[in-house]
Structure formats: structure tokens, C-alpha cells
Design an enzyme around this catalytic site. Sequence first.
Site, short mmCIF file in Angstrom:
data_model
loop_
_atom_site.label_atom_id
_atom_site.label_comp_id
_atom_site.label_asym_id
_atom_site.label_seq_id
_atom_site.Cartn_x
_atom_site.Cartn_y
_atom_site.Cartn_z
N GLU A 81 30.83 36.21 28.82
CA GLU A 81 30.26 35.58 28.51
C GLU A 81 28.45 36.09 27.64
O GLU A 81 28.13 34.99 26.81
CB GLU A 81 29.23 34.24 29.94
CG GLU A 81 30.55 33.50 31.06
CD GLU A 81 30.10 33.48 31.74
OE1 GLU A 81 29.53 34.12 32.92
OE2 GLU A 81 30.02 31.96 31.97
N GLU A 139 36.69 35.42 37.67
CA GLU A 139 36.43 34.85 38.73
C GLU A 139 36.86 34.03 39.67
O GLU A 139 37.12 34.24 40.87
CB GLU A 139 35.34 33.54 38.14
CG GLU A 139 34.00 34.18 37.08
CD GLU A 139 33.86 35.21 36.15
OE1 GLU A 139 34.92 35.20 35.49
OE2 GLU A 139 32.91 35.13 35.63
C1 1HE Z 1 28.95 46.26 40.19
C2 1HE Z 1 30.00 45.64 39.85
C3 1HE Z 1 29.56 43.61 40.02
C4 1HE Z 1 30.01 47.27 39.16
N1 1HE Z 1 28.31 43.65 40.56
N2 1HE Z 1 27.90 45.84 41.80
N3 1HE Z 1 32.28 41.08 38.07
C5 1HE Z 1 33.73 41.82 38.38
O1 1HE Z 1 34.44 41.25 39.34
C6 1HE Z 1 33.74 43.10 37.79
C7 1HE Z 1 33.39 44.25 38.97
N4 1HE Z 1 33.35 45.67 38.35
C8 1HE Z 1 34.87 46.63 38.32
O2 1HE Z 1 35.86 45.37 38.11
C9 1HE Z 1 34.39 47.69 37.88
O3 1HE Z 1 33.50 47.62 38.83
C10 1HE Z 1 34.52 48.48 36.22
C11 1HE Z 1 35.50 47.78 35.86
C12 1HE Z 1 33.39 46.87 35.59
C13 1HE Z 1 34.09 49.31 36.00
O4 1HE Z 1 34.40 50.41 36.57
P1 1HE Z 1 33.98 52.12 36.88
O5 1HE Z 1 35.51 52.49 37.57
O6 1HE Z 1 33.53 52.37 35.68
O7 1HE Z 1 33.29 51.56 38.33
P2 1HE Z 1 32.68 50.96 39.69
O8 1HE Z 1 32.95 52.86 39.86
O9 1HE Z 1 34.03 50.19 39.97
O10 1HE Z 1 31.73 50.98 39.92
C14 1HE Z 1 29.96 51.26 39.65
C15 1HE Z 1 29.15 51.12 40.73
O11 1HE Z 1 28.67 49.44 40.15
C16 1HE Z 1 29.56 50.81 42.06
O12 1HE Z 1 28.86 50.45 43.02
P3 1HE Z 1 28.61 52.32 43.89
O13 1HE Z 1 27.16 51.64 44.52
O14 1HE Z 1 29.30 51.80 44.69
O15 1HE Z 1 28.14 52.61 42.97
C17 1HE Z 1 29.72 48.83 42.17
O16 1HE Z 1 29.99 48.60 43.10
C18 1HE Z 1 29.15 48.08 40.66
N5 1HE Z 1 29.72 47.29 39.91
N6 1HE Z 1 30.10 46.37 39.01
C19 1HE Z 1 27.65 44.37 41.62
N7 1HE Z 1 30.35 42.97 39.03
C20 1HE Z 1 27.02 33.36 35.75
S1 1HE Z 1 28.65 33.89 36.69
C21 1HE Z 1 29.01 35.51 36.07
C22 1HE Z 1 30.56 35.27 36.94
C23 1HE Z 1 31.06 36.61 36.98
O17 1HE Z 1 30.99 37.33 36.80
S2 1HE Z 1 32.08 36.97 37.51
C24 1HE Z 1 32.88 38.55 37.69
C25 1HE Z 1 32.15 39.92 38.40
#
Ligand code: 1HE
Length: 269
Positions: free
Chosen positions: A123, A143
Site C-alpha cells: 500500500e 490480509e
Molecule cells: C512482524 C511483522 C508484522 C515481521 N507485524 N511483526 N503483514 C504480514 O502478514 C507479513 C508478516 N511477515 C512475514 O510474513 C515475514 O516476517 C516476512 C516475509 C516479511 C519476513 O520474513 P523473515 O523470515 O525475514 O522475518 P521473520 O522471522 O518472520 O520476522 C522477524 C521479526 O519481525 C519477528 O519478530 P521477533 O520478535 O520474533 O524477532 C516477526 O514477528 C516480526 N514481524 N513482520 C509484526 N507485519 C493498513 S492495513 C495493512 C494490513 C496489512 O499490512 S496485513 C499484512 C501484515
Amino acid sequence: MTLDFQAAGGLLGDLSMLRAEQAGAIVHLRLNRPAKRNAINDALIAQIHTAFINLPADARVAVISGEGEHFCAGLDLGDVTERSVSEGIGHSRAWHAAFDALQFGRVPVVSVLHGAVVGGGLELASATHLRVAEASAFYALPEGQRGIFVGGGGSARIPRLAGASRMADMMLTGRVFDASEGQQLGLSNYLVGEGEGLAKAFELAQRIATNAPLTNFAITQALPRIADMALADGLFVESLMSAIAQGDDIAKQRVRAFLDKRAGKVSKS
Ligand code: 1HE
């Protein structure tokens, strides 16, 4: 030409989740939450808003990129669970305000996309005026799987780039597009090798900065609005915008320079 970026001053220098630097007319903003994959929480969306309404007076173009391995993992999901319906509306409207400040702000914005460009990250990218993708970029709208909907302008902006049907596919099935598919679909304007995105964006930014300011204004402000109008209304507004741009001294000087053979021709290279 090498650009000498220095930390930006004023309000931009105070933002904890956005690293702001400036080289001449170019401002470079980096999402700076790499440990959370640049996920956007309330503080970061507020800082994006603050940055785009407080760009330095001499800025003529902005570049936005992400620190670490990914451009942006979208909404910080840690923030979602406790919100009421009305707080949810307020949250979405805060994203709209921030991305409107970006899209309809004072300067054209080029984004550099690498790694995850997902959810709210897509976005954000779709609100920028030009997108440069590196080979590692991938696009998704998770989402659907998370039980939520886009809220940062995605349903209005992404279909304008790639079509409502493609966006529906991404949301219904969790389909992920890679960088070359994203380029074919119109999610990016330029596709470059890994690590080459910033150099490409700065090269584009330097060219954009040499345009007449009123032309850049017309492209970023009038063009998307005209594209949303009925044909007759769009043609009318185009005439007004065109006359305003032509009436500016810079336009007169530049056209005269071409006629006097002092300005460059259009060339393929
Ligand atoms: C997060 C987030 C997040 C990572 N919110 N904490 N977005 C998503 O559904 C995408 C979710 N994220 C992922 O699928 C993956 O993290 C990635 C593909 C982006 C990256 O993978 P990777 O292997 O490099 O990293 P990771 O090990 O998954 O994440 C590292 C840390 O970042 C981990 O936290 P930690 O405390 O365990 O180290 C994750 O929890 C954190 N993290 N992404 C919170 N999104 C205005 S409305 C918009 C609606 C949306 O955007 S919905 C889509 C949300």
C-alpha cells in the site's frame, strides 16, 4: 555524479523510525525498523506523515526505501488485536492521511523495493509515484489469511496499478508475485539487480529534480485526479493545467531554448 548525503535537519532529523538524509534537492527516507522487517506501527505511520508534511523547503524529490532485508512487512500485527471497530476506522484513516501526504505532497516520490513488499508495504509502495524493484522483491497481500482487509489505501491504489482482479487473486488465494511478475503487472516501473535499486532511484531522482516544478506538480497532482474523472471533465481540467504550466516563465525559457537549438533532443539512449 556521486551524491553527498547528510543527515537531514529539523523535524526530519528527530524521527526515530525513519532515517532521513538529504543531498541537494533529494531527500532519502529509510524505514528503519529492520528487526521487525519495517512493519508499520502507529508511531511509524505518524512519522511517515510528519516527514512528508515537513520536507525541507529545498527538497524537490524524495526517495523511500527500507533498511535491512525487506522493504516493508506491512501493518505491525502486534497492534491489531486490541482495537475496537471505531478505533479500526481511525487507524485506517491515519494511514490514508499519511499516504495522501506522500502522494499529494510537495514532491514526487520514488520507492526502492526489495524483499517483502507485503500488505501495508505494498500500500505504501503504491502511493509512491515511481517504484524501482530489486530482483529480491516479492509482493503479497496476506490480509486474506490474517482475517483482515487492506486499510492503507490499497483497495483504491493497487487496482489502479495492476487491476482489481489481480488484487482479488492476491487476497483470496495468498498469491505471491516475484519481482519479474510484479514488473510485468505494473507493480514496479523499473526492475534492477540486487543492490542496484538506490543507485537507479537516485539517477531518476536527479532527472526528476531538473523538471520545471510546475510540471512535476501537474504530474503528481493533476494527472491522477484527471485519470479518475469522466472524460469530458478530465479534458477540461487538462486544458487548465496545460495553460497554467505553459504560462510559467520556465516553460517559456525551455521551449525557447529548444527552438534556438540550445536544448537536448529526444533520443533513444
Ligand atoms: C512482524 C511483522 C508484522 C515481521 N507485524 N511483526 N503483514 C504480514 O502478514 C507479513 C508478516 N511477515 C512475514 O510474513 C515475514 O516476517 C516476512 C516475509 C516479511 C519476513 O520474513 P523473515 O523470515 O525475514 O522475518 P521473520 O522471522 O518472520 O520476522 C522477524 C521479526 O519481525 C519477528 O519478530 P521477533 O520478535 O520474533 O524477532 C516477526 O514477528 C516480526 N514481524 N513482520 C509484526 N507485519 C493498513 S492495513 C495493512 C494490513 C496489512 O499490512 S496485513 C499484512 C501484515
